[in-house]
Design a protein around this motif. Structure first.
Motif, mmCIF file in Angstrom:
data_model
loop_
_atom_site.group_PDB
_atom_site.id
_atom_site.type_symbol
_atom_site.label_atom_id
_atom_site.label_comp_id
_atom_site.label_asym_id
_atom_site.label_seq_id
_atom_site.Cartn_x
_atom_site.Cartn_y
_atom_site.Cartn_z
ATOM 1 N N ILE A 11 -39.438 -42.534 92.138
ATOM 2 C CA ILE A 11 -40.603 -43.255 91.615
ATOM 3 C C ILE A 11 -41.844 -42.950 92.448
ATOM 4 N N VAL A 12 -41.704 -42.953 93.775
ATOM 5 C CA VAL A 12 -42.849 -42.692 94.651
ATOM 6 C C VAL A 12 -43.357 -41.267 94.460
ATOM 7 N N CYS A 13 -42.462 -40.299 94.392
ATOM 8 C CA CYS A 13 -42.875 -38.902 94.215
ATOM 9 C C CYS A 13 -43.511 -38.684 92.844
ATOM 10 N N TYR A 14 -42.942 -39.262 91.815
ATOM 11 C CA TYR A 14 -43.490 -39.131 90.461
ATOM 12 C C TYR A 14 -44.888 -39.740 90.386
ATOM 13 N N THR A 15 -45.051 -40.933 90.942
ATOM 14 C CA THR A 15 -46.346 -41.609 90.941
ATOM 15 C C THR A 15 -47.378 -40.804 91.727
ATOM 16 N N GLY A 16 -46.994 -40.319 92.903
ATOM 17 C CA GLY A 16 -47.897 -39.508 93.721
ATOM 18 C C GLY A 16 -48.330 -38.242 93.008
ATOM 19 N N ALA A 17 -47.404 -37.594 92.345
ATOM 20 C CA ALA A 17 -47.726 -36.375 91.600
ATOM 21 C C ALA A 17 -48.710 -36.667 90.478
ATOM 22 N N ASN A 18 -48.550 -37.793 89.801
ATOM 23 C CA ASN A 18 -49.481 -38.161 88.727
ATOM 24 C C ASN A 18 -50.873 -38.463 89.273
ATOM 25 N N ILE A 19 -50.955 -39.127 90.415
ATOM 26 C CA ILE A 19 -52.248 -39.424 91.023
ATOM 27 C C ILE A 19 -52.956 -38.125 91.402
ATOM 28 N N ILE A 20 -52.242 -37.201 92.020
ATOM 29 C CA ILE A 20 -52.825 -35.923 92.428
ATOM 30 C C ILE A 20 -53.264 -35.112 91.201
ATOM 31 N N THR A 21 -52.471 -35.130 90.147
ATOM 32 C CA THR A 21 -52.822 -34.409 88.918
ATOM 33 C C THR A 21 -54.102 -34.965 88.305
ATOM 34 N N ARG A 22 -54.210 -36.289 88.238
ATOM 35 C CA ARG A 22 -55.415 -36.898 87.666
ATOM 36 C C ARG A 22 -56.632 -36.639 88.547
ATOM 37 N N ALA A 23 -56.435 -36.676 89.854
ATOM 38 C CA ALA A 23 -57.539 -36.387 90.780
ATOM 39 C C ALA A 23 -58.025 -34.956 90.588
ATOM 40 N N ARG A 24 -57.100 -34.019 90.430
ATOM 41 C CA ARG A 24 -57.478 -32.618 90.198
ATOM 42 C C ARG A 24 -58.311 -32.492 88.930
ATOM 43 N N GLU A 25 -57.926 -33.193 87.880
ATOM 44 C CA GLU A 25 -58.668 -33.138 86.622
ATOM 45 C C GLU A 25 -60.100 -33.629 86.799
ATOM 46 N N ILE A 26 -60.296 -34.645 87.615
ATOM 47 C CA ILE A 26 -61.643 -35.161 87.876
ATOM 48 C C ILE A 26 -62.441 -34.165 88.710
ATOM 49 N N VAL A 27 -61.814 -33.633 89.760
ATOM 50 C CA VAL A 27 -62.495 -32.687 90.652
ATOM 51 C C VAL A 27 -62.887 -31.423 89.898
ATOM 52 N N GLU A 28 -62.071 -30.973 88.966
ATOM 53 C CA GLU A 28 -62.380 -29.769 88.194
ATOM 54 C C GLU A 28 -63.641 -29.929 87.344
ATOM 55 N N GLN A 29 -64.063 -31.156 87.095
ATOM 56 C CA GLN A 29 -65.272 -31.389 86.314
ATOM 57 C C GLN A 29 -66.540 -31.141 87.133
ATOM 58 N N GLY A 31 -66.326 -29.272 90.494
ATOM 59 C CA GLY A 31 -66.164 -28.167 91.438
ATOM 60 C C GLY A 31 -64.844 -27.462 91.242
ATOM 61 N N ARG A 32 -64.478 -26.656 92.220
ATOM 62 C CA ARG A 32 -63.221 -25.910 92.154
ATOM 63 C C ARG A 32 -62.281 -26.435 93.236
ATOM 64 N N PRO A 33 -61.144 -27.019 92.846
ATOM 65 C CA PRO A 33 -60.206 -27.540 93.836
ATOM 66 C C PRO A 33 -59.614 -26.414 94.691
ATOM 67 N N LEU A 34 -59.526 -26.646 95.990
ATOM 68 C CA LEU A 34 -58.908 -25.679 96.895
ATOM 69 C C LEU A 34 -57.542 -26.163 97.339
ATOM 70 N N GLU A 35 -57.466 -27.434 97.686
ATOM 71 C CA GLU A 35 -56.202 -27.990 98.160
ATOM 72 C C GLU A 35 -56.107 -29.440 97.717
ATOM 73 N N LEU A 36 -54.991 -29.789 97.133
ATOM 74 C CA LEU A 36 -54.732 -31.167 96.740
ATOM 75 C C LEU A 36 -53.397 -31.574 97.335
ATOM 76 N N ASP A 37 -53.419 -32.618 98.153
ATOM 77 C CA ASP A 37 -52.170 -33.140 98.696
ATOM 78 C C ASP A 37 -52.336 -34.615 98.982
ATOM 79 N N THR A 38 -51.387 -35.205 99.652
ATOM 80 C CA THR A 38 -51.436 -36.645 99.902
ATOM 81 C C THR A 38 -52.495 -37.026 100.922
ATOM 82 N N ASP A 39 -53.042 -36.062 101.661
ATOM 83 C CA ASP A 39 -54.078 -36.353 102.657
ATOM 84 C C ASP A 39 -55.479 -36.366 102.066
ATOM 85 N N GLY A 40 -55.668 -35.705 100.959
ATOM 86 C CA GLY A 40 -56.998 -35.665 100.370
ATOM 87 C C GLY A 40 -57.182 -34.455 99.484
#
Length: 74
Positions: A11-29, A31-40
Motif C-alpha cells: 500500500i505504501v509503495c503503491y501510494t508513493g508511486a501514484n504521488i510521484i506520477t501525479r507530481a511528474r505530470e504537474i512538473v511536465e506542464q 518544465g522538464r523533470p530530471l529526477e523524481l523520487d521520495t526526496d523531491g
C-alpha cells in the motif's frame, strides 16, 4: 524491515508511486523533470519562467509568493 507486513509495504509503495506520477505530470506542464523520487523533484525550467511567482490555492491563507533560489537556474 520498515514494514509491519507485506500488505502495508504494498500500500505504501503503491501510494508513493501514484504521488510521484501525479507530481511528474504537474512538473511536465512547466518544465522538464530530471529526477523524481521520495526526496523531491528536480527539473529544468524554461528561461521564460518568471523569477518571482505566486502559488495560488483554493485556500487564500495558503497562497504564497516565492523567489527561486539562485542555484535553481543557470
Amino acid at each position: 524491515a520498515r514494514w509491519y507486513s507485506m500488505e502495508m509495504a504494498g500500500i505504501v509503495c503503491y501510494t508513493g508511486a501514484n504521488i510521484i506520477t501525479r507530481a511528474r505530470e504537474i512538473v511536465e506542464q512547466i518544465g522538464r523533470p530530471l529526477e523524481l523520487d521520495t526526496d523531491g523533484i528536480w527539473c529544468v525550467l524554461p528561461a521564460s519562467f518568471p523569477e518571482n511567482y505566486t502559488v495560488k490555492t483554493n485556500n487564500p491563507k495558503k497562497t504564497k509568493s516565492n523567489n527561486l533560489v539562485p542555484w535553481c537556474y543557470a
